[in-house]
Write a protein that holds these residues in place. Structure first.
Motif, mmCIF file in Angstrom:
data_model
loop_
_atom_site.group_PDB
_atom_site.id
_atom_site.type_symbol
_atom_site.label_atom_id
_atom_site.label_comp_id
_atom_site.label_asym_id
_atom_site.label_seq_id
_atom_site.Cartn_x
_atom_site.Cartn_y
_atom_site.Cartn_z
ATOM 1 N N GLY A 2 29.079 -13.147 -5.902
ATOM 2 C CA GLY A 2 29.308 -12.275 -4.788
ATOM 3 C C GLY A 2 28.857 -12.997 -3.614
ATOM 4 O O GLY A 2 28.331 -13.999 -3.563
ATOM 5 N N PHE A 3 29.879 -12.769 -2.509
ATOM 6 C CA PHE A 3 29.664 -13.464 -1.137
ATOM 7 C C PHE A 3 30.084 -12.373 -0.239
ATOM 8 O O PHE A 3 30.881 -11.365 -0.377
ATOM 9 C CB PHE A 3 30.597 -14.547 -1.375
ATOM 10 C CG PHE A 3 30.231 -15.629 -0.045
ATOM 11 C CD1 PHE A 3 28.924 -16.203 -0.185
ATOM 12 C CD2 PHE A 3 31.033 -15.872 0.942
ATOM 13 C CE1 PHE A 3 28.624 -16.951 0.826
ATOM 14 C CE2 PHE A 3 30.569 -16.711 1.943
ATOM 15 C CZ PHE A 3 29.438 -17.332 1.872
ATOM 16 N N GLY A 4 29.274 -12.554 1.053
ATOM 17 C CA GLY A 4 29.722 -11.461 2.101
ATOM 18 C C GLY A 4 31.053 -11.731 2.643
ATOM 19 O O GLY A 4 31.800 -10.522 3.007
ATOM 20 N N SER A 5 31.816 -12.448 2.400
ATOM 21 C CA SER A 5 33.192 -12.741 2.902
ATOM 22 C C SER A 5 34.093 -12.682 1.447
ATOM 23 O O SER A 5 33.777 -13.226 0.598
ATOM 24 C CB SER A 5 33.655 -14.098 3.521
ATOM 25 O OG SER A 5 35.009 -14.546 3.398
ATOM 26 N N GLU A 6 34.972 -11.951 1.633
ATOM 27 C CA GLU A 6 36.017 -11.710 0.469
ATOM 28 C C GLU A 6 36.797 -12.834 0.121
ATOM 29 O O GLU A 6 37.364 -12.808 -0.969
ATOM 30 C CB GLU A 6 36.963 -10.713 1.075
ATOM 31 C CG GLU A 6 36.647 -9.146 0.705
ATOM 32 C CD GLU A 6 37.961 -8.430 1.045
ATOM 33 O OE1 GLU A 6 38.961 -8.842 1.350
ATOM 34 O OE2 GLU A 6 37.794 -7.035 0.816
ATOM 35 N N SER A 7 36.837 -13.832 0.990
ATOM 36 C CA SER A 7 37.683 -14.979 0.419
ATOM 37 C C SER A 7 37.081 -16.123 -0.608
ATOM 38 O O SER A 7 37.775 -16.435 -1.270
ATOM 39 C CB SER A 7 37.895 -15.834 1.775
ATOM 40 O OG SER A 7 36.791 -16.295 2.316
ATOM 41 N N ALA A 8 35.736 -15.949 -0.577
ATOM 42 C CA ALA A 8 35.116 -16.819 -1.883
ATOM 43 C C ALA A 8 35.610 -16.300 -3.193
ATOM 44 O O ALA A 8 35.555 -15.164 -3.533
ATOM 45 C CB ALA A 8 33.817 -16.562 -1.577
ATOM 46 N N ASN A 9 35.939 -17.469 -3.902
ATOM 47 C CA ASN A 9 36.746 -17.126 -5.228
ATOM 48 C C ASN A 9 36.557 -18.238 -6.155
ATOM 49 O O ASN A 9 36.168 -18.980 -5.955
ATOM 50 C CB ASN A 9 38.198 -16.626 -5.060
ATOM 51 C CG ASN A 9 39.088 -17.975 -4.800
ATOM 52 O OD1 ASN A 9 39.645 -18.486 -5.632
ATOM 53 N ND2 ASN A 9 39.002 -18.198 -3.519
ATOM 54 N N GLY A 10 36.565 -17.809 -7.557
ATOM 55 C CA GLY A 10 36.534 -18.882 -8.494
ATOM 56 C C GLY A 10 35.472 -18.770 -9.292
ATOM 57 O O GLY A 10 34.462 -18.116 -9.229
ATOM 58 N N THR A 11 35.404 -19.623 -10.330
ATOM 59 C CA THR A 11 34.673 -19.805 -11.480
ATOM 60 C C THR A 11 33.492 -20.908 -11.184
ATOM 61 O O THR A 11 33.878 -21.970 -10.724
ATOM 62 C CB THR A 11 35.283 -20.029 -12.935
ATOM 63 O OG1 THR A 11 36.194 -19.226 -13.060
ATOM 64 C CG2 THR A 11 34.247 -20.308 -13.771
ATOM 65 N N GLU A 12 32.464 -20.686 -11.390
ATOM 66 C CA GLU A 12 31.389 -21.794 -11.369
ATOM 67 C C GLU A 12 30.667 -22.014 -12.715
ATOM 68 O O GLU A 12 30.435 -20.982 -13.289
ATOM 69 C CB GLU A 12 30.155 -21.567 -10.556
ATOM 70 C CG GLU A 12 30.618 -21.679 -9.091
ATOM 71 C CD GLU A 12 29.961 -21.307 -7.836
ATOM 72 O OE1 GLU A 12 30.079 -21.671 -6.643
ATOM 73 O OE2 GLU A 12 28.955 -20.717 -8.161
ATOM 74 N N THR B 42 33.402 -10.010 -5.495
ATOM 75 C CA THR B 42 33.772 -9.544 -3.975
ATOM 76 C C THR B 42 35.090 -9.931 -3.516
ATOM 77 O O THR B 42 35.595 -9.732 -2.318
ATOM 78 C CB THR B 42 32.762 -9.930 -3.138
ATOM 79 O OG1 THR B 42 32.288 -11.466 -3.389
ATOM 80 C CG2 THR B 42 31.408 -9.468 -3.499
ATOM 81 N N ASN B 43 35.934 -10.665 -4.395
ATOM 82 C CA ASN B 43 37.146 -11.109 -4.121
ATOM 83 C C ASN B 43 38.122 -10.474 -4.749
ATOM 84 O O ASN B 43 38.146 -9.975 -5.879
ATOM 85 C CB ASN B 43 37.324 -12.562 -4.642
ATOM 86 C CG ASN B 43 38.787 -12.911 -4.207
ATOM 87 O OD1 ASN B 43 39.491 -13.060 -5.043
ATOM 88 N ND2 ASN B 43 38.952 -13.564 -3.067
ATOM 89 N N PRO B 44 39.075 -9.576 -3.947
ATOM 90 C CA PRO B 44 39.944 -8.538 -4.488
ATOM 91 C C PRO B 44 40.735 -9.166 -5.715
ATOM 92 O O PRO B 44 41.059 -8.420 -6.940
ATOM 93 C CB PRO B 44 40.825 -8.099 -3.456
ATOM 94 C CG PRO B 44 39.781 -8.381 -2.176
ATOM 95 C CD PRO B 44 39.054 -9.636 -2.384
ATOM 96 N N GLU B 45 41.273 -10.284 -5.449
ATOM 97 C CA GLU B 45 42.252 -11.063 -6.687
ATOM 98 C C GLU B 45 41.528 -11.389 -7.817
ATOM 99 O O GLU B 45 41.888 -11.090 -8.849
ATOM 100 C CB GLU B 45 42.835 -12.098 -6.076
ATOM 101 C CG GLU B 45 44.075 -11.937 -5.424
ATOM 102 C CD GLU B 45 44.662 -13.237 -4.763
ATOM 103 O OE1 GLU B 45 44.591 -14.342 -5.417
ATOM 104 O OE2 GLU B 45 45.024 -13.000 -3.595
ATOM 105 N N ASP B 46 40.282 -12.192 -7.659
ATOM 106 C CA ASP B 46 39.404 -12.281 -8.742
ATOM 107 C C ASP B 46 39.060 -10.853 -9.625
ATOM 108 O O ASP B 46 39.121 -11.031 -10.825
ATOM 109 C CB ASP B 46 37.932 -12.890 -8.320
ATOM 110 C CG ASP B 46 38.211 -14.411 -8.228
ATOM 111 O OD1 ASP B 46 39.420 -14.993 -8.253
ATOM 112 O OD2 ASP B 46 37.021 -15.111 -8.141
ATOM 113 N N PHE B 47 38.573 -9.961 -8.825
ATOM 114 C CA PHE B 47 38.116 -8.773 -9.381
ATOM 115 C C PHE B 47 39.350 -8.024 -10.024
ATOM 116 O O PHE B 47 39.162 -7.649 -11.296
ATOM 117 C CB PHE B 47 37.652 -7.599 -8.432
ATOM 118 C CG PHE B 47 37.158 -6.397 -9.011
ATOM 119 C CD1 PHE B 47 35.894 -6.360 -9.364
ATOM 120 C CD2 PHE B 47 38.031 -5.482 -8.837
ATOM 121 C CE1 PHE B 47 35.398 -5.181 -9.874
ATOM 122 C CE2 PHE B 47 37.537 -4.010 -9.488
ATOM 123 C CZ PHE B 47 36.420 -4.064 -10.098
#
Ligand code: ZN
Length: 236
Positions: A87-97, A183-188
């Motif tokens: 999760g991140f404050g900005s929606e833009s952060a995305n992806g797998t770690e 927190t990223n709409p597309e990832d979600f």
């Protein structure tokens, strides 16, 4: 029994983890997504004859990360996986770690995770993180060779994640997955639509890395009817 795998659903109980783009509406937090995914992975592993050790199976907090690693060690797991979401404050952060131990050389399981999760999310690369955060020699990008299924960079540094560190010290290789950013709409959305496939892919990566053939879930029972022999006239 084949190999024994410890599945750790991150957080639980009062430790909610991150929120999602939908938490206000559905009241679900990272702990709920992690548990659901862990239980689905367990189901596939059990069907494939693997032993499974769960650090939790309900909405409880079984203890801190060291305690969770202790559970994996006590049950003599052959591999341990901690499942988390980001999760991140900005929606833009995305992806797998994909977090792996500093000392791990073999990357069979991680190559599987890389390919499965990469089919849905941007892979932010396998990482190894040191315990000492001021250490500038942390490996934040552990080179993965998909062809040889080995890691390029190996070091004896102490792993940052307590679960990975505790397992490694007990002689168990462990990974921590941050499957995607809730927190990223597309990832979600991708996760919500594909969570079953993702669980199956994670389990398949583990099963095949242990040299077994993965048995997928039967989707429906097809009734077996006796074949009827028919005679056909040949019309010229
Ligand atoms: Zn988490």
């Amino acid at each position: 029994m084949k190999a024994k795998i410890c599945i750790d659903a991150g957080h639980g109980g009062s430790s909610s983890g991150t929120y999602s783009v939908n938490t206000v509406r559905d009241g679900l937090f990272e702990k709920d997504f992690a548990l659901e995914q862990a239980l689905m992975v367990e189901k596939h592993l059990l069907r494939n004859g693997f032993g499974v050790v769960m650090t939790r199976r309900t909405d409880i907090n079984p203890g801190n990360v060291s305690k969770r690693a202790e559970i994996a060690a006590k049950e003599k797991s052959d591999f341990a996986l901690s499942i988390h979401f980001n999760g991140f404050g900005s929606e833009s952060a995305n992806g797998t770690e994909i977090y792996v131990p500093h000392g791990e050389k073999q990357a069979e399981i991680e190559s599987g995770f890389y390919e499965v999760l990469g089919g849905f999310f941007k892979i932010r690369s396998p990482f190894a993180r040191s315990n000492n955060l001021s250490d500038r020699n942390e490996i934040f990008d552990k080179k993965l060779d998909i062809g040889t299924k080995k890691f390029g960079a190996v070091s004896e540094k102490k792993d940052y994640f307590g679960f990975i560190r505790g397992c490694w010290e007990a002689g168990i290789s462990a990974d921590l997955l941050e499957i995607c950013f809730l927190t990223n709409p597309e990832d979600f959305e991708k996760y919500s639509k594909n969570r079953e496939k993702i669980a199956e892919g994670i389990a398949k990566s583990i099963v095949t890395a242990f040299g077994e053939e993965f048995v997928p879930e039967k989707t429906a029972e097809i009734p077996v009817k006796p074949r009827i022999k028919r005679k056909f006239d040949v019309i010229n």
